[in-house]
Design a protein around this motif. Sequence first.
Motif, mmCIF file in Angstrom:
data_model
loop_
_atom_site.group_PDB
_atom_site.id
_atom_site.type_symbol
_atom_site.label_atom_id
_atom_site.label_comp_id
_atom_site.label_asym_id
_atom_site.label_seq_id
_atom_site.Cartn_x
_atom_site.Cartn_y
_atom_site.Cartn_z
ATOM 1 N N THR A 283 1.014 -1.160 -0.094
ATOM 2 C CA THR A 283 0.107 0.024 0.153
ATOM 3 C C THR A 283 0.899 1.305 0.061
ATOM 4 O O THR A 283 1.720 1.235 0.761
ATOM 5 C CB THR A 283 -1.050 0.189 1.181
ATOM 6 O OG1 THR A 283 -1.752 -1.308 1.293
ATOM 7 C CG2 THR A 283 -1.788 1.244 1.402
ATOM 8 N N THR A 284 0.473 2.153 -0.792
ATOM 9 C CA THR A 284 1.347 3.476 -0.748
ATOM 10 C C THR A 284 0.410 4.428 -0.531
ATOM 11 O O THR A 284 -0.844 4.764 -1.080
ATOM 12 C CB THR A 284 1.978 3.736 -2.234
ATOM 13 O OG1 THR A 284 2.550 2.698 -2.654
ATOM 14 C CG2 THR A 284 2.658 5.111 -2.331
ATOM 15 N N LEU A 285 0.612 5.289 0.620
ATOM 16 C CA LEU A 285 -0.274 6.334 0.725
ATOM 17 C C LEU A 285 0.079 7.483 -0.129
ATOM 18 O O LEU A 285 1.181 7.913 -0.080
ATOM 19 C CB LEU A 285 -0.091 6.806 2.409
ATOM 20 C CG LEU A 285 -0.616 6.191 3.642
ATOM 21 C CD1 LEU A 285 -0.450 6.640 4.766
ATOM 22 C CD2 LEU A 285 -2.041 5.651 3.415
ATOM 23 N N PHE A 286 -0.965 7.999 -0.771
ATOM 24 C CA PHE A 286 -0.907 9.034 -1.641
ATOM 25 C C PHE A 286 -1.261 10.296 -0.901
ATOM 26 O O PHE A 286 -2.062 10.973 -0.774
ATOM 27 C CB PHE A 286 -1.990 8.966 -2.770
ATOM 28 C CG PHE A 286 -1.653 9.826 -3.822
ATOM 29 C CD1 PHE A 286 -0.942 9.705 -4.788
ATOM 30 C CD2 PHE A 286 -2.502 11.264 -3.752
ATOM 31 C CE1 PHE A 286 -0.598 10.609 -5.860
ATOM 32 C CE2 PHE A 286 -2.154 12.034 -4.974
ATOM 33 C CZ PHE A 286 -1.263 11.890 -6.141
ATOM 34 N N ASP A 287 0.254 10.792 -0.505
ATOM 35 C CA ASP A 287 0.347 11.978 0.486
ATOM 36 C C ASP A 287 0.856 13.176 -0.361
ATOM 37 O O ASP A 287 1.055 13.052 -1.696
ATOM 38 C CB ASP A 287 0.870 11.593 1.667
ATOM 39 C CG ASP A 287 2.396 11.086 1.568
ATOM 40 O OD1 ASP A 287 2.649 11.388 0.369
ATOM 41 O OD2 ASP A 287 3.050 10.933 2.375
ATOM 42 N N TYR B 53 2.708 14.608 -9.921
ATOM 43 C CA TYR B 53 1.794 15.671 -10.649
ATOM 44 C C TYR B 53 1.801 15.522 -11.979
ATOM 45 O O TYR B 53 0.549 15.594 -12.491
ATOM 46 C CB TYR B 53 2.257 16.995 -10.310
ATOM 47 C CG TYR B 53 1.246 18.172 -10.409
ATOM 48 C CD1 TYR B 53 0.203 18.074 -9.530
ATOM 49 C CD2 TYR B 53 1.194 18.906 -11.451
ATOM 50 C CE1 TYR B 53 -0.897 18.958 -9.732
ATOM 51 C CE2 TYR B 53 0.157 20.019 -11.708
ATOM 52 C CZ TYR B 53 -0.819 19.949 -10.852
ATOM 53 O OH TYR B 53 -1.664 20.955 -11.038
ATOM 54 N N ASN C 173 -0.365 12.546 -13.203
ATOM 55 C CA ASN C 173 -1.474 12.395 -12.888
ATOM 56 C C ASN C 173 -2.202 13.705 -13.688
ATOM 57 O O ASN C 173 -3.538 13.328 -14.085
ATOM 58 C CB ASN C 173 -1.971 12.720 -11.380
ATOM 59 C CG ASN C 173 -1.511 11.518 -10.451
ATOM 60 O OD1 ASN C 173 -1.753 10.324 -10.739
ATOM 61 N ND2 ASN C 173 -0.791 11.849 -9.380
ATOM 62 N N ILE D 161 2.503 3.846 -9.855
ATOM 63 C CA ILE D 161 2.344 4.099 -8.392
ATOM 64 C C ILE D 161 3.679 4.537 -7.919
ATOM 65 O O ILE D 161 3.721 5.731 -7.094
ATOM 66 C CB ILE D 161 1.415 3.145 -7.905
ATOM 67 C CG1 ILE D 161 0.161 2.905 -8.376
ATOM 68 C CG2 ILE D 161 1.396 3.220 -6.255
ATOM 69 C CD1 ILE D 161 -0.462 1.604 -7.757
ATOM 70 N N ASN E 185 -1.635 8.326 -9.065
ATOM 71 C CA ASN E 185 -2.813 8.210 -8.175
ATOM 72 C C ASN E 185 -3.779 7.233 -8.880
ATOM 73 O O ASN E 185 -4.125 7.159 -9.973
ATOM 74 C CB ASN E 185 -3.343 9.412 -7.721
ATOM 75 C CG ASN E 185 -4.644 8.941 -6.618
ATOM 76 O OD1 ASN E 185 -5.654 8.726 -7.207
ATOM 77 N ND2 ASN E 185 -4.586 9.416 -5.499
ATOM 78 N N ILE E 186 -4.342 6.222 -8.214
ATOM 79 C CA ILE E 186 -5.143 5.047 -8.898
ATOM 80 C C ILE E 186 -6.462 5.850 -9.565
ATOM 81 O O ILE E 186 -6.926 5.367 -10.762
ATOM 82 C CB ILE E 186 -5.441 4.131 -8.201
ATOM 83 C CG1 ILE E 186 -5.960 2.590 -8.779
ATOM 84 C CG2 ILE E 186 -6.433 4.345 -7.095
ATOM 85 C CD1 ILE E 186 -4.780 2.044 -9.656
ATOM 86 N N TYR E 187 -6.951 6.682 -9.131
ATOM 87 C CA TYR E 187 -8.196 7.278 -9.608
ATOM 88 C C TYR E 187 -7.998 7.896 -11.044
ATOM 89 O O TYR E 187 -8.532 7.866 -11.892
ATOM 90 C CB TYR E 187 -8.872 8.426 -8.570
ATOM 91 C CG TYR E 187 -9.197 7.890 -7.465
ATOM 92 C CD1 TYR E 187 -10.187 6.750 -7.645
ATOM 93 C CD2 TYR E 187 -9.320 8.295 -6.514
ATOM 94 C CE1 TYR E 187 -11.006 6.153 -6.414
ATOM 95 C CE2 TYR E 187 -9.871 7.954 -5.080
ATOM 96 C CZ TYR E 187 -10.863 6.510 -4.999
ATOM 97 O OH TYR E 187 -11.433 6.225 -3.999
#
Lengths: 282, 120
Positions: free
Chosen positions: B15-19, B27, B30, B75, B80-82
């Motif tokens: 799991t990677t926290l998208f912070d 950027y 995405n 990732i 970001n997955i969205y």
Amino acid sequence: MARILGGITTSHIPAVGNAIANESFEDPYWKPFFDGYPPIHDWLAETKPDVVINIYNDHGLGFFLDKMPTFAIGAAHEYRNEDEGWGIPRLDPFPGDARMSWHLIEEMVAAEFDITSCQELAVDHGFVVPMQLFWPGAPHNAAMPRAIPISANTVQHPIPTLNRALNFGKALRRAIQSYPEDVKVVILGTGGLSHQLDGARAGFINREFDEYCMEKIVTDPEALTKISRYELVEKAGAQGTEFLMWMMMRGALGAKVNPLHRNYHIPISNTGAGTMLLECAA
Amino acid sequence: MEFAHFDHHSPIPGTTLFDGAMAMKGYALNKMCYSFNAAENREAFKADPEAYMERYQLTEAQKEAVRHRNVLEMIAEGGNIYYLAKLAGIYHLSVQDVGAQQTGMTTEAFKQKLLDAGRA
């Protein structure tokens, strides 16, 4: 004065939109999911809300990382869905209630919740799928209420805490109840439950945690505020943080609710799908 | 650019926290993926992916990840997955296809894993 009837939760998975378009209601994969909705249709037909406050999270249609509001409230006369990148059909607009939106924005900011107000907001599957689930044929369903979208950030950390989400809902309740018009309001909390789309842990689903959340959100939502955001990612999956929308909804329902209906099914797409109907106690 | 207080490396396996740090790193990637909300941009990418990536100033590592169609690499480069889902849509990949790729399974095995979660 405005009156809150109750709240409804549902997952808002894009695949559900396709299943609705294809009328897959009796398909063995989909039936256990769609069977969760007729009792809610009956309740809506009986209670006839005038306004639906649809609490969802944008997934990269209405907002991008250039400016990411933590809490945004729609203030438009209508809301359009748009292409999210995979060519889903564009629908006719969903009518809004700009007057009530601005009342909510005024009251929320007065209550020290700093809101991003949106006079234009493209709404994605997070908003549209629940509308189609609860008002079949939406936006062409005469019983469909005027809609006010509220979006919270779950795309990028830091996301709001569960405590903040619950308190947002409590402030929203006071804001709605101070609206002078005689409207009946239903609150949607959409998204979740456990799922993770990204990383080597993709496909993670946690029935035990989902069932805990579905129980506590009725009886003791305060207990859920003890869950840290990190722990929420760990237990619900990276996208299971959408449970924040359920907390926002719950806060708006008051201290006591009557759980009239619930359904839970794994899997719909990559997700543990939860549906609940909570009526405000008199 | 280094921000020590952003550097909370996620110990949740897989799991990677998208912070903030990842959002800065990813950027350009995405932003390109966000542009795929518009059909004409999807067509422009399909017609000439290299020129399209150049227009959005992707880093070389991001370009490589896109060339490989490798979601884990994207990732790692801040995707970001969205937003990546919109790129996956161009290749007609479902979220199960994307899940299967990231977990090193066939799509059928990945779907079975999801069904098994329902029986647990």
